[in-house]
Design a protein around this motif. Structure first.
Motif, PDB file in Angstrom:
ATOM      1  N   ASN A   1       0.857  -1.183   0.000  1.00 34.87           N
ATOM      2  CA  ASN A   1       0.000   0.000   0.000  1.00 34.87           C
ATOM      3  C   ASN A   1       0.891   1.230   0.000  1.00 34.87           C
ATOM      4  N   GLU A   2       1.242   1.704  -1.195  1.00 36.73           N
ATOM      5  CA  GLU A   2       2.167   2.827  -1.302  1.00 36.73           C
ATOM      6  C   GLU A   2       1.549   4.140  -0.860  1.00 36.73           C
ATOM      7  N   TYR A   3       0.204   4.165  -0.701  1.00 37.73           N
ATOM      8  CA  TYR A   3      -0.478   5.398  -0.320  1.00 37.73           C
ATOM      9  C   TYR A   3      -0.747   5.476   1.181  1.00 37.73           C
ATOM     10  N   LEU A   4      -0.305   4.467   1.919  1.00 42.95           N
ATOM     11  CA  LEU A   4      -0.540   4.455   3.357  1.00 42.95           C
ATOM     12  C   LEU A   4       0.182   5.618   4.030  1.00 42.95           C
ATOM     13  N   LYS A   5      -0.534   6.347   4.861  1.00 40.96           N
ATOM     14  CA  LYS A   5       0.045   7.489   5.552  1.00 40.96           C
ATOM     15  C   LYS A   5       1.046   7.038   6.617  1.00 40.96           C
ATOM     16  N   ASN A   6       2.023   7.891   6.880  1.00 41.33           N
ATOM     17  CA  ASN A   6       2.963   7.746   8.000  1.00 41.33           C
ATOM     18  C   ASN A   6       3.967   6.602   7.851  1.00 41.33           C
ATOM     19  N   LEU A   7       4.149   6.098   6.633  1.00 39.58           N
ATOM     20  CA  LEU A   7       5.172   5.068   6.455  1.00 39.58           C
ATOM     21  C   LEU A   7       6.563   5.583   6.823  1.00 39.58           C
ATOM     22  N   HIS A   8       6.757   6.898   6.685  1.00 38.90           N
ATOM     23  CA  HIS A   8       8.064   7.482   7.002  1.00 38.90           C
ATOM     24  C   HIS A   8       8.391   7.411   8.494  1.00 38.90           C
ATOM     25  N   LEU A   9       7.389   7.084   9.331  1.00 42.42           N
ATOM     26  CA  LEU A   9       7.617   7.003  10.771  1.00 42.42           C
ATOM     27  C   LEU A   9       8.245   5.679  11.202  1.00 42.42           C
ATOM     28  N   LEU A  10       8.258   4.688  10.314  1.00 42.48           N
ATOM     29  CA  LEU A  10       8.715   3.350  10.695  1.00 42.48           C
ATOM     30  C   LEU A  10      10.134   3.356  11.251  1.00 42.48           C
ATOM     31  N   GLY A  11      11.044   4.060  10.564  1.00 36.78           N
ATOM     32  CA  GLY A  11      12.436   4.089  11.011  1.00 36.78           C
ATOM     33  C   GLY A  11      12.589   4.717  12.383  1.00 36.78           C
ATOM     34  N   ASP A  12      11.922   5.855  12.597  1.00 38.22           N
ATOM     35  CA  ASP A  12      12.001   6.534  13.896  1.00 38.22           C
ATOM     36  C   ASP A  12      11.417   5.662  15.000  1.00 38.22           C
ATOM     37  N   LEU A  13      10.270   5.045  14.736  1.00 37.67           N
ATOM     38  CA  LEU A  13       9.625   4.223  15.762  1.00 37.67           C
ATOM     39  C   LEU A  13      10.462   2.991  16.097  1.00 37.67           C
ATOM     40  N   LEU A  14      11.081   2.403  15.090  1.00 35.19           N
ATOM     41  CA  LEU A  14      11.937   1.245  15.337  1.00 35.19           C
ATOM     42  C   LEU A  14      13.097   1.616  16.253  1.00 35.19           C
ATOM     43  N   LYS A  15      13.714   2.764  16.010  1.00 38.71           N
ATOM     44  CA  LYS A  15      14.823   3.228  16.855  1.00 38.71           C
ATOM     45  C   LYS A  15      14.340   3.505  18.283  1.00 38.71           C
ATOM     46  N   ILE A  16      13.145   4.080  18.420  1.00 39.02           N
ATOM     47  CA  ILE A  16      12.583   4.374  19.742  1.00 39.02           C
ATOM     48  C   ILE A  16      12.308   3.089  20.513  1.00 39.02           C
ATOM     49  N   ILE A  17      11.800   2.066  19.795  1.00 35.34           N
ATOM     50  CA  ILE A  17      11.547   0.774  20.440  1.00 35.34           C
ATOM     51  C   ILE A  17      12.859   0.152  20.915  1.00 35.34           C
ATOM     52  N   GLN A  18      13.874   0.202  20.068  1.00 36.33           N
ATOM     53  CA  GLN A  18      15.174  -0.364  20.425  1.00 36.33           C
ATOM     54  C   GLN A  18      15.792   0.367  21.615  1.00 36.33           C
ATOM     55  N   ASP A  19      15.560   1.674  21.696  1.00 34.89           N
ATOM     56  CA  ASP A  19      16.114   2.475  22.791  1.00 34.89           C
ATOM     57  C   ASP A  19      15.255   2.415  24.048  1.00 34.89           C
ATOM     58  N   LYS A  20      14.074   1.755  23.951  1.00 39.91           N
ATOM     59  CA  LYS A  20      13.162   1.612  25.098  1.00 39.91           C
ATOM     60  C   LYS A  20      12.766   2.983  25.661  1.00 39.91           C
ATOM     61  N   ARG A  21      12.205   3.802  24.789  1.00 37.51           N
ATOM     62  CA  ARG A  21      11.737   5.132  25.162  1.00 37.51           C
ATOM     63  C   ARG A  21      10.214   5.153  25.263  1.00 37.51           C
ATOM     64  N   VAL A  22       9.692   6.038  26.088  1.00 28.08           N
ATOM     65  CA  VAL A  22       8.251   6.222  26.254  1.00 28.08           C
ATOM     66  C   VAL A  22       7.789   7.341  25.321  1.00 28.08           C
ATOM     67  N   LEU A  23       6.630   7.141  24.710  1.00 22.31           N
ATOM     68  CA  LEU A  23       6.088   8.126  23.781  1.00 22.31           C
ATOM     69  C   LEU A  23       4.879   8.837  24.370  1.00 22.31           C
ATOM     70  N   TYR A  24       4.713  10.090  23.968  1.00 21.14           N
ATOM     71  CA  TYR A  24       3.453  10.807  24.189  1.00 21.14           C
ATOM     72  C   TYR A  24       2.796  10.908  22.819  1.00 21.14           C
ATOM     73  N   VAL A  25       1.648  10.239  22.673  1.00 18.43           N
ATOM     74  CA  VAL A  25       1.033  10.058  21.352  1.00 18.43           C
ATOM     75  C   VAL A  25      -0.280  10.818  21.247  1.00 18.43           C
TER      76      VAL A  25
END
Length: 335
Positions: free
Chosen positions: A147-171
């Motif tokens: 699905n090339e039109y799916l919104k927010n695909l560009h967030l995948l890299g940032d979120l993966l790094k945040i998960i690896q770093d074990k950070r808390v998000l405010y969403v």
């Protein structure tokens, strides 16, 4: 292209700024954002000069760099910067010949593992990379269901790094069935793709059970560095053991569901089981009866209904009745 790690971080940070459609980044904003990106990566304070930012922009614009369409726009006495082509991003650009050779070498090395069960993904991954980066002239011989039109695909890299770093998000988030957005603290655990859509799984601060956030419904998020991260209390494999799809209703438990499958559909179900727990209970010339040990969630019903008259749930009665009610409601739409 420069291989300095901080240079790569700066280019990626600037790319996020220039492709941001909802905010204008002036030079001081760029300095602040890039400095924060380096600090997050390295764990130490970073001091980026205006001169460095302008040098990075010149490189990104150049033929030796990324040929990025970075433009400057006047607003009063100040100037902000963004891509003139709003669809441009570094992630969408072709890699250079040196990078292509390195990727080919890596794929050749991975190809040696072909045939081993734990490396089943390698062949599909290799084809995707070869087509995406034009490593071989595959032309129009192969297509992938994305699905090339799916919104927010560009967030995948940032979120993966945040998960690896074990950070808390405010969403800030607005689900499909709600008119208003909600804001909450979220402890992210992993990303999962289902039906061409990405989901972020984790623990909401105000919920007892895990939650899944559709990536395209996330409005915004920020990292809360002062919050203590809560690690996952269950492995993802255990979480999905009795699920089809991604939704897990808290009020339901796994059930033994018996399904009768028409002989015309059985070869498809046999080659692509509905769930890992699938087992054959009875096999006749005209039909096959299977059993699944699953939670009857939204995705379960959607999949069963998608097969139409070639499939019939015969037990338990509660699941059979739920499908009957859905079919009656659908019929009412057309009557």
């Amino acid at each position: 292209m420069a291989t300095n790690k901080h240079a790569i971080i700066r280019y990626e940070a600037l790319d996020r700024c220039f492709s941001n459609k909802g905010r204008k980044f002036f030079i001081d904003d760029l300095i602040t954002y890039v400095s924060a990106a380096i600090e997050e990566y390295s764990g130490s304070k970073a001091s980026i000069s205006r001169r460095q930012i302008f040098k990075d922009m010149d490189f990104m614009r150049s033929e030796a760099g990324f040929r990025a369409p970075i433009e400057s726009y006047k607003e009063g006495k100040k100037t902000y910067y963004r891509y003139s082509d709003r669809s441009y991003s570094l992630a969408m650009q072709q890699i250079n010949p040196v990078e292509a050779d390195l990727l080919k070498t890596t794929l050749d090395m991975l190809g040696r593992f072909k045939g081993l069960p734990q490396f089943d993904f390698v062949q599909e991954l290799a084809l995707k990379l070869k087509k995406s980066f034009q490593l071989e002239d595959l032309g129009d011989c192969i297509f992938f269901d994305q699905n090339e039109y799916l919104k927010n695909l560009h967030l995948l890299g940032d979120l993966l790094k945040i998960i690896q770093d074990k950070r808390v998000l405010y969403v800030r988030y607005q689900s499909f069935n709600q008119n208003r957005e909600k804001s909450f603290l979220f402890h992210p655990y992993f990303l999962k793709q289902y039906n061409k859509r990405w989901f972020l799984f984790g623990q909401r601060e105000d919920f007892e059970n895990w939650s899944s956030l559709a990536l395209d419904r996330i409005i915004d998020f920020s990292v809360e560095y002062d919050e203590v991260y809560k690690p996952a209390n269950i492995h993802p494999d255990d979480y999905f053991e009795d699920l089809i799809g991604v939704s897990k209703p808290t009020e339901l438990t796994a059930q033994l569901v018996r399904i009768k499958i028409n002989k015309s559909l059985w070869p498809y179900i046999d080659s692509k089981p509905l769930h890992p727990s699938q087992k054959i209970l009875e096999k006749k010339e005209d039909y096959t009866i299977i059993q699944l040990d699953v939670i009857p969630n939204y995705e379960f019903y959607a999949q069963i209904l998608s097969f139409g008259q070639a499939i019939e749930v015969i037990a338990p009665e509660s699941v059979r009745l739920a499908i009957k009610e859905k079919l009656i409601a659908m019929l009412d739409r057309y009557s």
